[in-house]
Design an enzyme around this catalytic site. Structure first.
Site, PDB file in Angstrom:
ATOM      1  CG  ASP A  67      13.594 -45.747   9.720  1.00  0.00           C
ATOM      2  OD1 ASP A  67      12.987 -45.748  10.803  1.00  0.00           O
ATOM      3  OD2 ASP A  67      14.654 -46.365   9.541  1.00  0.00           O
ATOM      4  CG  ASN A 136      22.246 -54.331   5.571  1.00  0.00           C
ATOM      5  OD1 ASN A 136      22.145 -53.490   6.475  1.00  0.00           O
ATOM      6  ND2 ASN A 136      21.362 -54.425   4.601  1.00  0.00           N
ATOM      7  CG  HIS A 138      20.066 -50.963   7.599  1.00  0.00           C
ATOM      8  ND1 HIS A 138      19.280 -51.993   7.120  1.00  0.00           N
ATOM      9  CD2 HIS A 138      19.664 -50.789   8.892  1.00  0.00           C
ATOM     10  CE1 HIS A 138      18.454 -52.393   8.062  1.00  0.00           C
ATOM     11  NE2 HIS A 138      18.670 -51.684   9.154  1.00  0.00           N
ATOM     12  CD  GLU A 143      18.705 -51.733   3.529  1.00  0.00           C
ATOM     13  OE1 GLU A 143      19.722 -51.977   4.204  1.00  0.00           O
ATOM     14  OE2 GLU A 143      17.657 -52.410   3.606  1.00  0.00           O
TER      15      GLU A 143
HETATM   16  C1  F6R Z   1      14.781 -48.355  12.777  1.00  0.00           C
HETATM   17  C2  F6R Z   1      15.964 -48.231  11.951  1.00  0.00           C
HETATM   18  C3  F6R Z   1      16.846 -49.407  11.653  1.00  0.00           C
HETATM   19  C4  F6R Z   1      17.104 -50.304  12.865  1.00  0.00           C
HETATM   20  C5  F6R Z   1      17.983 -51.482  12.480  1.00  0.00           C
HETATM   21  C6  F6R Z   1      18.221 -52.407  13.644  1.00  0.00           C
HETATM   22  O1  F6R Z   1      14.120 -47.127  12.894  1.00  0.00           O
HETATM   23  O2  F6R Z   1      16.213 -47.184  11.487  1.00  0.00           O
HETATM   24  O3  F6R Z   1      18.081 -48.927  11.161  1.00  0.00           O
HETATM   25  O4  F6R Z   1      17.714 -49.551  13.868  1.00  0.00           O
HETATM   26  O5  F6R Z   1      17.387 -52.196  11.437  1.00  0.00           O
HETATM   27  O6  F6R Z   1      17.030 -52.983  14.011  1.00  0.00           O
HETATM   28  P1  F6R Z   1      16.900 -53.858  15.350  1.00  0.00           P
HETATM   29  O7  F6R Z   1      17.118 -52.930  16.490  1.00  0.00           O
HETATM   30  O8  F6R Z   1      15.502 -54.402  15.307  1.00  0.00           O
HETATM   31  O9  F6R Z   1      17.943 -54.911  15.262  1.00  0.00           O
END
Ligand code: F6R
Length: 244
Positions: A67, A136, A138, A143
């Protein structure tokens, strides 16, 4: 899914890096799916360390990131392109033209999403897709919702996701409201998936991911349908293998 629990994050990072690198050792031009955020930083450091010790080369490796924020300059330190350069690409021998991150500043975002999927499907499938998980549920920026998208698409970030990512910016106002993300179809198309979950505050969402009903309201539960998912965590969770 296979669950491995670790007592400390350093050990988890080492094993995660070894798993990614074993894919590259088996196939030097492997396609790796990359993630950003806090979870993969340590494992990228381990990959850099192994490269500097001459134990691995990434010369032919191709990467696709999950992303990118929409509307954040690519040169902004918190753009996911900047993140990847700073944490990994600038320190290894990967050919930058083989690294792919969606362009969140494209004039035509729809066309950019199509272009990204075409490149992914031409070069893929991804050999190993690295994932973190949001509080959440995702994955990528897919989401929770009543439906999920198959292909790369633009999303509106949930407020809890923006809150969680505020720590990388000066204030909540600076956190972008939109992102481009690979769709669930592209993620689940990977040959294997490596989910890294760090911090006890993610124990509950990990429990729902492993043991809960499959629902688009917790996108990570769709991983239950994939035949090769390895979960590495330092959370105290159990994986119930039967109904009882
Ligand atoms: C990042 C991504 C997100 C993160 C998720 C967890 O490229 O795709 O899904 O993996 O938000 O983020 P952290 O590791 O910062 O808790």
């Amino acid at each position: 899914m296979i669950l491995h629990k670790f007592k400390n994050q350093a050990e988890l990072d080492r094993v995660a890096a070894d798993l990614m690198m074993s894919v590259v050792r088996g196939r030097p031009n492997a396609v790796l799916g990359m993630a950003t955020g806090g979870s993969p930083v340590g494992l990228y450091q381990e990959m850099v360390k192994s490269y500097k010790q001459g134990l691995i080369s990434f010369k032919e490796v191709r990467t696709f990131n999950l992303d990118e924020y929409v509307g954040l300059a690519v040169t902004h330190p918190e753009s996911y392109r900047s993140f990847m350069q700073r944490n990994l690409f600038d320190h290894i021998d990967i050919d930058i033209k083989n690294t792919h991150v969606p362009n969140g500043n494209a004039a035509d975002i729809e066309a950019e999403c199509r272009r990204y999927d075409e490149a992914l499907y031409q070069q893929g499938p991804v050999d190993m897709q690295l994932l973190g998980i949001g509080h959440n549920g995702h994955i990528g920026f897919n989401e929770p919702d009543t439906t999920l998208s198959r292909f790369t698409h633009k999303v509106t970030l949930k407020e809890d996701t923006r809150e969680a990512n505020k720590r990388f910016f000066n204030s909540l106002d600076e956190v972008p409201t939109h992102a481009v993300t690979m769709g669930m179809g592209s993620i689940l198309h990977a040959k294997s998936i490596l989910l890294v979950v760090k911090g006890q505050e993610k124990a509950e969402i990990l429990d729902r991911t492993l043991n809960g009903p499959i629902t688009t309201q917790v996108p990570a539960t769709l991983l239950q349908t994939h035949p090769r998912v390895i979960v590495l965590t330092d959370c105290d969770v159990n994986y119930k293998l039967s109904h009882s």
